[in-house]
Design a protein around this motif. Structure first.
Motif, PDB file in Angstrom:
ATOM      1  N   GLN A  49      19.176 -31.410  37.853  1.00  0.00           N
ATOM      2  CA  GLN A  49      19.409 -30.647  36.635  1.00  0.00           C
ATOM      3  C   GLN A  49      20.597 -29.703  36.786  1.00  0.00           C
ATOM      4  OE1 GLN A  49      17.955 -30.706  33.566  1.00  0.00           O
ATOM      5  NE2 GLN A  49      16.984 -32.574  34.258  1.00  0.00           N
ATOM      6  N   SER A  50      21.527 -30.050  37.657  1.00  0.00           N
ATOM      7  CA  SER A  50      22.677 -29.175  37.820  1.00  0.00           C
ATOM      8  C   SER A  50      23.499 -29.195  36.539  1.00  0.00           C
ATOM      9  CB  SER A  50      23.540 -29.619  39.007  1.00  0.00           C
ATOM     10  OG  SER A  50      24.225 -30.807  38.690  1.00  0.00           O
ATOM     11  N   PRO A  51      24.128 -28.070  36.213  1.00  0.00           N
ATOM     12  CA  PRO A  51      24.935 -28.022  34.998  1.00  0.00           C
ATOM     13  C   PRO A  51      26.046 -29.072  35.000  1.00  0.00           C
ATOM     14  CG  PRO A  51      24.632 -25.832  35.910  1.00  0.00           C
ATOM     15  CD  PRO A  51      24.062 -26.796  36.894  1.00  0.00           C
ATOM     16  N   ALA A  52      26.651 -29.301  36.167  1.00  0.00           N
ATOM     17  CA  ALA A  52      27.731 -30.277  36.235  1.00  0.00           C
ATOM     18  C   ALA A  52      27.220 -31.674  35.908  1.00  0.00           C
ATOM     19  CB  ALA A  52      28.370 -30.251  37.618  1.00  0.00           C
ATOM     20  N   ALA A  53      26.036 -32.020  36.441  1.00  0.00           N
ATOM     21  CA  ALA A  53      25.463 -33.332  36.176  1.00  0.00           C
ATOM     22  C   ALA A  53      25.132 -33.488  34.703  1.00  0.00           C
ATOM     23  CB  ALA A  53      24.216 -33.548  37.019  1.00  0.00           C
ATOM     24  N   ALA A  54      24.702 -32.411  34.072  1.00  0.00           N
ATOM     25  CA  ALA A  54      24.355 -32.460  32.652  1.00  0.00           C
ATOM     26  C   ALA A  54      25.580 -32.289  31.762  1.00  0.00           C
ATOM     27  CB  ALA A  54      23.325 -31.379  32.338  1.00  0.00           C
ATOM     28  N   GLY A  55      26.723 -31.939  32.351  1.00  0.00           N
ATOM     29  CA  GLY A  55      27.936 -31.728  31.579  1.00  0.00           C
ATOM     30  C   GLY A  55      27.891 -30.469  30.741  1.00  0.00           C
ATOM     31  N   LEU A  56      27.131 -29.475  31.189  1.00  0.00           N
ATOM     32  CA  LEU A  56      26.958 -28.244  30.424  1.00  0.00           C
ATOM     33  C   LEU A  56      27.471 -27.030  31.185  1.00  0.00           C
ATOM     34  CD1 LEU A  56      23.273 -28.798  29.244  1.00  0.00           C
ATOM     35  CD2 LEU A  56      25.343 -29.163  27.911  1.00  0.00           C
ATOM     36  N   ASP A  57      27.818 -26.005  30.435  1.00  0.00           N
ATOM     37  CA  ASP A  57      28.179 -24.713  31.017  1.00  0.00           C
ATOM     38  C   ASP A  57      26.884 -24.048  31.471  1.00  0.00           C
ATOM     39  OD1 ASP A  57      28.860 -22.072  31.501  1.00  0.00           O
ATOM     40  OD2 ASP A  57      29.550 -21.673  29.459  1.00  0.00           O
ATOM     41  N   PRO A  58      26.760 -23.670  32.748  1.00  0.00           N
ATOM     42  CA  PRO A  58      25.499 -23.103  33.242  1.00  0.00           C
ATOM     43  C   PRO A  58      25.121 -21.769  32.617  1.00  0.00           C
ATOM     44  CG  PRO A  58      27.201 -22.925  34.906  1.00  0.00           C
ATOM     45  CD  PRO A  58      27.768 -23.760  33.793  1.00  0.00           C
ATOM     46  N   GLY A  59      26.052 -21.121  31.945  1.00  0.00           N
ATOM     47  CA  GLY A  59      25.732 -19.863  31.278  1.00  0.00           C
ATOM     48  C   GLY A  59      25.434 -20.024  29.805  1.00  0.00           C
ATOM     49  N   SER A  60      25.540 -21.246  29.308  1.00  0.00           N
ATOM     50  CA  SER A  60      25.367 -21.472  27.875  1.00  0.00           C
ATOM     51  C   SER A  60      23.894 -21.574  27.490  1.00  0.00           C
ATOM     52  CB  SER A  60      26.082 -22.765  27.452  1.00  0.00           C
ATOM     53  OG  SER A  60      25.367 -23.900  27.902  1.00  0.00           O
ATOM     54  N   ALA A  61      23.635 -21.300  26.235  1.00  0.00           N
ATOM     55  CA  ALA A  61      22.287 -21.471  25.709  1.00  0.00           C
ATOM     56  C   ALA A  61      21.887 -22.939  25.746  1.00  0.00           C
ATOM     57  CB  ALA A  61      22.204 -20.925  24.284  1.00  0.00           C
ATOM     58  N   ASN A  62      22.841 -23.847  25.601  1.00  0.00           N
ATOM     59  CA  ASN A  62      22.542 -25.279  25.702  1.00  0.00           C
ATOM     60  C   ASN A  62      21.825 -25.602  27.001  1.00  0.00           C
ATOM     61  OD1 ASN A  62      23.283 -26.920  23.488  1.00  0.00           O
ATOM     62  ND2 ASN A  62      25.436 -26.583  23.939  1.00  0.00           N
ATOM     63  N   PHE A  63      22.260 -24.993  28.089  1.00  0.00           N
ATOM     64  CA  PHE A  63      21.679 -25.284  29.393  1.00  0.00           C
ATOM     65  C   PHE A  63      20.378 -24.521  29.634  1.00  0.00           C
ATOM     66  CE2 PHE A  63      21.381 -24.583  34.031  1.00  0.00           C
ATOM     67  CZ  PHE A  63      21.245 -25.897  34.421  1.00  0.00           C
ATOM     68  N   ILE A  64      20.305 -23.265  29.233  1.00  0.00           N
ATOM     69  CA  ILE A  64      19.186 -22.390  29.602  1.00  0.00           C
ATOM     70  C   ILE A  64      17.982 -22.530  28.677  1.00  0.00           C
ATOM     71  CG2 ILE A  64      18.523 -19.962  29.939  1.00  0.00           C
ATOM     72  CD1 ILE A  64      21.449 -19.488  30.832  1.00  0.00           C
ATOM     73  N   MET A  65      18.183 -22.935  27.431  1.00  0.00           N
ATOM     74  CA  MET A  65      17.078 -22.960  26.466  1.00  0.00           C
ATOM     75  C   MET A  65      15.933 -23.891  26.860  1.00  0.00           C
ATOM     76  SD  MET A  65      17.177 -20.713  24.170  1.00  0.00           S
ATOM     77  CE  MET A  65      16.053 -21.344  22.943  1.00  0.00           C
ATOM     78  N   ALA A  66      16.210 -24.967  27.574  1.00  0.00           N
ATOM     79  CA  ALA A  66      15.117 -25.851  28.023  1.00  0.00           C
ATOM     80  C   ALA A  66      14.136 -25.066  28.889  1.00  0.00           C
ATOM     81  CB  ALA A  66      15.676 -27.046  28.790  1.00  0.00           C
ATOM     82  N   GLY A  67      14.651 -24.167  29.705  1.00  0.00           N
ATOM     83  CA  GLY A  67      13.792 -23.339  30.538  1.00  0.00           C
ATOM     84  C   GLY A  67      12.995 -22.335  29.729  1.00  0.00           C
ATOM     85  N   CYS A  68      13.597 -21.773  28.704  1.00  0.00           N
ATOM     86  CA  CYS A  68      12.874 -20.833  27.834  1.00  0.00           C
ATOM     87  C   CYS A  68      11.723 -21.549  27.131  1.00  0.00           C
ATOM     88  CB  CYS A  68      13.815 -20.222  26.806  1.00  0.00           C
ATOM     89  SG  CYS A  68      15.107 -19.165  27.489  1.00  0.00           S
ATOM     90  N   HIS A  69      12.005 -22.742  26.613  1.00  0.00           N
ATOM     91  CA  HIS A  69      10.958 -23.500  25.924  1.00  0.00           C
ATOM     92  C   HIS A  69       9.834 -23.882  26.881  1.00  0.00           C
ATOM     93  CE1 HIS A  69      14.147 -24.544  22.747  1.00  0.00           C
ATOM     94  NE2 HIS A  69      13.353 -23.617  22.263  1.00  0.00           N
TER      95      HIS A  69
END
Length: 131
Positions: free
Chosen positions: A33-53
């Motif tokens: 689930q690394s941000p690079a593997a997912a193609g996402l910015d690790p500080g973005s809500a796109n990346f972090i919201m899955a954890g919040c949910h």
């Protein structure tokens, strides 16, 4: 590469725990689930919201454990250090995470933005300081 060690350890433990009579359980599948593997910015809500949910759902899903930690830590950091946020003393961290998640979920066009900025906006909207 971070997934190699957990998979190797699970395989070794699995092999050590079988007595030759029972079928071994399959090795644990660990998703990268690394941000690079997912193609996402690790500080973005796109990346972090899955954890919040997942935190809110109490799913215990190992594939989002890193994001859950980021969500909890960042929301707690905003609660402690943000200016303009005056939450009531009886507010819980879980409540704060739900407030932040609802705010961000209601603004899908902003998911690419920095999670900390959105969390601060959410908490200021929910608990503004009165002058």
């Amino acid at each position: 590469m971070r997934w190699v060690l957990p998979v190797l350890m699970a395989t070794l433990v699995n092999a050590a725990c079988t007595d030759g009579k029972t079928q071994p359980s399959p090795p644990i599948q660990v998703q990268n689930q690394s941000p690079a593997a997912a193609g996402l910015d690790p500080g973005s809500a796109n990346f972090i919201m899955a954890g919040c949910h997942d935190f809110i759902a109490r799913s215990g899903d190992l594939s989002t454990a890193y994001q859950r930690g980021l969500c909890v830590g960042k929301v707690e950091g905003v609660a402690v250090f943000a200016t303009g946020v005056c939450y009531p003393p009886e507010a819980t961290l879980g409540q704060m995470i739900r407030v932040v998640a609802r705010y961000i979920d209601d603004r899908p066009a902003r998911l690419h933005e920095n999670f900390l900025v959105l969390a601060q906006d959410a908490m200021r909207a929910a608990w503004p300081c009165r002058r």
